[in-house]
Design an enzyme around this catalytic site. Sequence first.
Site, PDB file in Angstrom:
ATOM      1  N   ARG A  49       0.795  -1.216   0.000  1.00  0.00           N
ATOM      2  CA  ARG A  49       0.000   0.000   0.000  1.00  0.00           C
ATOM      3  C   ARG A  49       0.833   1.275   0.000  1.00  0.00           C
ATOM      4  NH1 ARG A  49      -2.780  -4.211   1.630  1.00  0.00           N
ATOM      5  NH2 ARG A  49      -0.766  -4.728   2.510  1.00  0.00           N
ATOM      6  N   THR A  50       1.819   1.338   0.889  1.00  0.00           N
ATOM      7  CA  THR A  50       2.577   2.585   1.020  1.00  0.00           C
ATOM      8  C   THR A  50       3.352   2.871  -0.266  1.00  0.00           C
ATOM      9  OG1 THR A  50       2.731   2.112   3.366  1.00  0.00           O
ATOM     10  CG2 THR A  50       4.201   3.815   2.507  1.00  0.00           C
ATOM     11  N   GLN A  92      -0.654   6.056   7.772  1.00  0.00           N
ATOM     12  CA  GLN A  92      -1.776   5.136   7.983  1.00  0.00           C
ATOM     13  C   GLN A  92      -2.862   5.811   8.817  1.00  0.00           C
ATOM     14  OE1 GLN A  92      -2.118   1.877   6.689  1.00  0.00           O
ATOM     15  NE2 GLN A  92      -4.207   2.272   7.364  1.00  0.00           N
ATOM     16  N   HIS A 118       3.487   5.048  12.282  1.00  0.00           N
ATOM     17  CA  HIS A 118       3.042   4.957  10.882  1.00  0.00           C
ATOM     18  C   HIS A 118       2.017   6.075  10.647  1.00  0.00           C
ATOM     19  CE1 HIS A 118       2.462   3.501   6.980  1.00  0.00           C
ATOM     20  NE2 HIS A 118       1.890   2.328   7.195  1.00  0.00           N
ATOM     21  N   SER A 132       4.746  -7.821  13.734  1.00  0.00           N
ATOM     22  CA  SER A 132       5.125  -6.769  12.787  1.00  0.00           C
ATOM     23  C   SER A 132       6.411  -7.132  12.057  1.00  0.00           C
ATOM     24  CB  SER A 132       5.314  -5.447  13.541  1.00  0.00           C
ATOM     25  OG  SER A 132       4.068  -4.883  13.857  1.00  0.00           O
ATOM     26  N   PRO A 156      -1.222  -5.521   5.812  1.00  0.00           N
ATOM     27  CA  PRO A 156      -1.770  -6.840   5.529  1.00  0.00           C
ATOM     28  C   PRO A 156      -2.374  -7.511   6.770  1.00  0.00           C
ATOM     29  CG  PRO A 156       0.643  -6.889   5.447  1.00  0.00           C
ATOM     30  CD  PRO A 156       0.244  -5.485   5.705  1.00  0.00           C
ATOM     31  N   CYS A 185      -5.096  -1.865   9.078  1.00  0.00           N
ATOM     32  CA  CYS A 185      -4.209  -1.219   8.095  1.00  0.00           C
ATOM     33  C   CYS A 185      -3.832  -2.136   6.949  1.00  0.00           C
ATOM     34  CB  CYS A 185      -2.964  -0.710   8.806  1.00  0.00           C
ATOM     35  SG  CYS A 185      -1.944  -2.014   9.528  1.00  0.00           S
ATOM     36  N   ARG A 213      10.657   4.079   4.383  1.00  0.00           N
ATOM     37  CA  ARG A 213      10.156   3.054   5.318  1.00  0.00           C
ATOM     38  C   ARG A 213      11.374   2.388   5.937  1.00  0.00           C
ATOM     39  NH1 ARG A 213       5.372  -1.324   4.634  1.00  0.00           N
ATOM     40  NH2 ARG A 213       4.268   0.576   5.160  1.00  0.00           N
ATOM     41  N   ASP A 247      -4.422  -4.993  14.222  1.00  0.00           N
ATOM     42  CA  ASP A 247      -3.305  -5.104  13.276  1.00  0.00           C
ATOM     43  C   ASP A 247      -2.653  -6.456  13.533  1.00  0.00           C
ATOM     44  OD1 ASP A 247      -1.216  -4.527  11.494  1.00  0.00           O
ATOM     45  OD2 ASP A 247      -0.092  -3.348  12.951  1.00  0.00           O
ATOM     46  N   ARG A 273      -5.329   5.556   1.658  1.00  0.00           N
ATOM     47  CA  ARG A 273      -3.882   5.739   1.769  1.00  0.00           C
ATOM     48  C   ARG A 273      -3.375   6.622   0.628  1.00  0.00           C
ATOM     49  NH1 ARG A 273      -0.441   2.597   4.477  1.00  0.00           N
ATOM     50  NH2 ARG A 273       0.879   4.309   3.789  1.00  0.00           N
TER      51      ARG A 273
HETATM   52  N1   CP Z   1      -0.738  -0.555   5.678  1.00  0.00           N
HETATM   53  C1   CP Z   1       0.461  -0.526   5.073  1.00  0.00           C
HETATM   54  O1   CP Z   1       1.321   0.313   5.335  1.00  0.00           O
HETATM   55  O2   CP Z   1       0.629  -1.503   4.144  1.00  0.00           O
HETATM   56  P1   CP Z   1       1.964  -1.851   3.358  1.00  0.00           P
HETATM   57  O3   CP Z   1       2.894  -2.516   4.331  1.00  0.00           O
HETATM   58  O4   CP Z   1       1.517  -2.774   2.259  1.00  0.00           O
HETATM   59  O5   CP Z   1       2.564  -0.578   2.833  1.00  0.00           O
HETATM   60  N1  NVA Z   2       2.551  -3.160  12.456  1.00  0.00           N
HETATM   61  C1  NVA Z   2       2.783  -3.551  11.090  1.00  0.00           C
HETATM   62  C2  NVA Z   2       2.142  -2.596  10.156  1.00  0.00           C
HETATM   63  C3  NVA Z   2       2.256  -2.935   8.707  1.00  0.00           C
HETATM   64  C4  NVA Z   2       1.659  -1.911   7.800  1.00  0.00           C
HETATM   65  C5  NVA Z   2       4.272  -3.646  10.836  1.00  0.00           C
HETATM   66  O1  NVA Z   2       5.009  -2.773  11.302  1.00  0.00           O
HETATM   67  O2  NVA Z   2       4.696  -4.593  10.187  1.00  0.00           O
END
Ligand code: CP
Ligand code: NVA
Length: 319
Positions: free
Chosen positions: A56-57, A135, A132, A231, A269, A267, A105, A227, A295
């Site tokens: 997504r990002t 998001q 984030h 992570s 996945p 958010c 990121r 979520d 997003r």
């Molecule tokens: N929600 C989100 O940031 O998804 P991505 O990890 O796919 O960017």
């Molecule tokens: N908490 C998760 C969010 C992913 C968009 C991570 O940091 O992996």
Amino acid sequence: MVGQDFLTLRDFNKAEIEQFLWTANDLKTRIKLNGERYEPLQGKSLALIFQKRSTRTRLSSETGFALLGGKPCFLSPEDIHLGVNECILDSARVLSGFVDIILARVYAQQTLDELAAEGSIPVVSGLSDTYHPLQTLADLLTLQEHFGKLKGLKMAWVGDGNNIIHSLMMGGLPMGVDINIATPKGYECDSVVVKDAVALAEKHGTKLNFTNDPKEAVHKSDVIVTDTWVSMGQEEEAKIRLKAFDGYQVDAKMASLANPDWVFLHCLPRHPEEVSDEVFYDAKRSLVWQEAENRKWTVMSILLHLLKEHIPTTPKPNF
Ligand code: CP
Ligand code: NVA
């Protein structure tokens, strides 16, 4: 806001968050609904630096920046020396000479701080282990669209005390959203972030509550958010985490404690352990696809505001 960094919503006040959301709504209305061609970022370029995976990002910022007339350039860890073969200071200074803005990121929030400090162009967080913020803007836009307001909404968080809820506190509390957070023992939110959040709640007269009981958090809430329990970067802890989060799955029984018009956010996945199919695919309650699309409009708003003055031409939504 031109020239500023966007590393955490803690750096922006209520009026500025409203401005970001208004512009996102403005862009969505004009470009998506009215079919307007609007390319104020012609001649501008964006470096996308990703130390972690993303769907997504990456896609929202890459396509969104191009839609505004700019040129995005994606750099995976295999493509760029950042922090591997070249120190962050050198990368930041070199990128400042090539592009107009960076979206990164990363693992440590400190990496974003260093990029921002050493470069001379705006840096946008595309997620760190701590926050984030992009998001959160999409989540707030989605709730505003659904409820027609944000002030007075009651949000329940059921899950890990992670980057997503950290940013939801920073953005939701100033906008008048009460937040009830349930995390298992040992997986609570970061204490430094919580200190800031408590101060924000006091300043804005919003409620912030922490518990280890998901039922208590969900009771009489308008929106339930969760979520992943694992992570990015925590993959080795997966087994122990899945055990620790036993009883934290958001399912229809848990959600029945919420207000009658409750909705669900995630958010993505998504993994089935944190939310049942019944809730996740509930076409009326689950706003996850609208949230994912938002997003795009919200990151476009941020990239635009940090590069150019923008005055929306559509009416300001009610917050
Ligand atoms: N929600 C989100 O940031 O998804 P991505 O990890 O796919 O960017
Ligand atoms: N908490 C998760 C969010 C992913 C968009 C991570 O940091 O992996």
